[in-house]
Design an enzyme around this catalytic site. Structure first.
Site, mmCIF file in Angstrom:
data_model
loop_
_atom_site.group_PDB
_atom_site.id
_atom_site.type_symbol
_atom_site.label_atom_id
_atom_site.label_comp_id
_atom_site.label_asym_id
_atom_site.label_seq_id
_atom_site.Cartn_x
_atom_site.Cartn_y
_atom_site.Cartn_z
ATOM 1 N N GLY A 1 0.832 -1.213 0.000
ATOM 2 C CA GLY A 1 0.000 0.000 0.000
ATOM 3 C C GLY A 1 0.859 1.253 0.000
ATOM 4 C CG ASP B 1 9.013 3.445 10.908
ATOM 5 O OD1 ASP B 1 8.904 2.325 10.378
ATOM 6 O OD2 ASP B 1 8.746 3.661 12.102
HETATM 7 P P1 ITT Z 1 7.434 -1.145 6.403
HETATM 8 O O1 ITT Z 1 7.886 -2.457 5.884
HETATM 9 O O2 ITT Z 1 7.635 -0.026 5.425
HETATM 10 O O3 ITT Z 1 7.951 -0.802 7.782
HETATM 11 P P2 ITT Z 1 4.871 -1.247 7.776
HETATM 12 O O4 ITT Z 1 3.473 -1.545 7.280
HETATM 13 O O5 ITT Z 1 5.402 -2.065 8.895
HETATM 14 O O6 ITT Z 1 5.827 -1.282 6.502
HETATM 15 P P3 ITT Z 1 5.255 1.190 9.360
HETATM 16 O O7 ITT Z 1 6.096 0.465 10.355
HETATM 17 O O8 ITT Z 1 5.755 2.467 8.793
HETATM 18 O O9 ITT Z 1 4.905 0.273 8.098
HETATM 19 O O10 ITT Z 1 3.822 1.491 9.913
HETATM 20 C C1 ITT Z 1 3.412 1.204 11.217
HETATM 21 C C2 ITT Z 1 1.958 0.812 11.193
HETATM 22 O O11 ITT Z 1 1.183 1.963 10.854
HETATM 23 C C3 ITT Z 1 1.648 -0.282 10.193
HETATM 24 O O12 ITT Z 1 0.780 -1.215 10.811
HETATM 25 C C4 ITT Z 1 0.935 0.440 9.071
HETATM 26 O O13 ITT Z 1 -0.065 -0.376 8.483
HETATM 27 C C5 ITT Z 1 0.328 1.651 9.769
HETATM 28 N N1 ITT Z 1 0.311 2.758 8.832
HETATM 29 C C6 ITT Z 1 1.388 3.431 8.339
HETATM 30 N N2 ITT Z 1 0.992 4.325 7.414
HETATM 31 C C7 ITT Z 1 -0.350 4.208 7.315
HETATM 32 C C8 ITT Z 1 -1.331 4.819 6.512
HETATM 33 O O14 ITT Z 1 -1.012 5.717 5.591
HETATM 34 N N3 ITT Z 1 -2.597 4.434 6.670
HETATM 35 C C9 ITT Z 1 -2.939 3.506 7.572
HETATM 36 N N4 ITT Z 1 -2.077 2.865 8.367
HETATM 37 C C10 ITT Z 1 -0.791 3.208 8.231
#
Ligand code: ITT
Length: 216
Positions: free
Chosen positions: A12, A70
């Site tokens: 996403g 992040d």
């Molecule tokens: P990475 O591999 O890039 O770390 P991730 O999904 O683990 O992917 P993050 O650690 O940056 O991403 O995100 C922490 C949480 O916040 C994760 O569960 C995401 O789904 C959520 N999150 C981050 N950006 C978001 C958005 O734009 N909308 C909804 N949820 C989001």
């Protein structure tokens, strides 16, 4: 114009970054690497820099750019929780659990006034180019929805309603109808184009591109 390798396990995020960067002439390539460790840190930037360090050996061409990011959801009535613990909170509490937590606070009469559902998404993007490392930040103000809404997006999108924006793209006053609005719907109920007008991710990318002096 660059080839940008985006290290993330989240498709996403790649779709949103590509939606913003490809019309500007950049190519966005999803870089998926097993075994990247996310340190548990107090600051998003610390996590982003740690991922960049681990990924740089995997960059196929030294002229290409490497992007990591992040993000987290910070809920005011929970003193910023889940914040840097957002991934963990999503996989344990989930969206329904977060709503239950807020409803419980409500019933306990804690934080009842306006702040109860205020929340923000924050993103820190770290970009390595041949010129060096750049850090971009973006914030999206909003509130936690009363119920899960929408089928699209990812993560906490189904419970997050962004604050309307005025003509200059800044958050409108609470209670004032802005020029850009999801009309009370969550990020999961709108398309990637509309989410991008508000999103912390787009803002962090724009911040990076501004530092590079390229079109944002
Ligand atoms: P990475 O591999 O890039 O770390 P991730 O999904 O683990 O992917 P993050 O650690 O940056 O991403 O995100 C922490 C949480 O916040 C994760 O569960 C995401 O789904 C959520 N999150 C981050 N950006 C978001 C958005 O734009 N909308 C909804 N949820 C989001």
């Amino acid at each position: 114009m660059a080839r940008i390798h985006f290290l993330t396990g989240n498709e996403g995020k790649v779709a949103e970054a590509a939606h913003h960067l490809e019309p500007l002439g950049h190519e966005v390539i999803h870089l998926a690497i097993e075994g990247i460790v996310e340190p548990q840190a107090e600051e998003l930037e610390t996590v982003a820099r740690a991922k960049l360090d681990q990924a740089k050996a995997h960059l196929p061409d030294a002229n290409d750019w490497l992007l990591v990011e992040d993000a987290g959801l910070f809920v005011e009535a929970l003193d910023g929780f889940p914040g840097v613990y957002s991934s963990y909170a999503l996989s344990t509490l989930g969206n329904h659990g977060l709503l239950r937590l807020l409803d419980h606070l409500h019933s306990e009469d804690l934080h009842v006034e306006a702040g109860l559902r205020r929340a923000e998404f924050k993103a820190v993007a770290a970009l390595m180019t041949p010129e060096g490392v750049f850090i971009g930040e973006g914030t999206c103000l909003g509130r936690i929805a009363p119920a899960v809404d929408g089928e699209g997006g990812f993560g906490f999108d189904p419970v997050f309603i962004p604050r309307d924006l005025d003509l200059s793209g800044q958050p409108a006053e609470i209670g004032v109808q802005g020029e850009v609005s999801t009309h009370g719907r969550t990020f999961a109920a709108v398309d990637v184009d509309l989410k991008g007008k508000f999103s912390h991710r787009t803002r962090a990318l724009k911040d990076l591109l501004a530092q590079l002096g390229t079109p944002e």
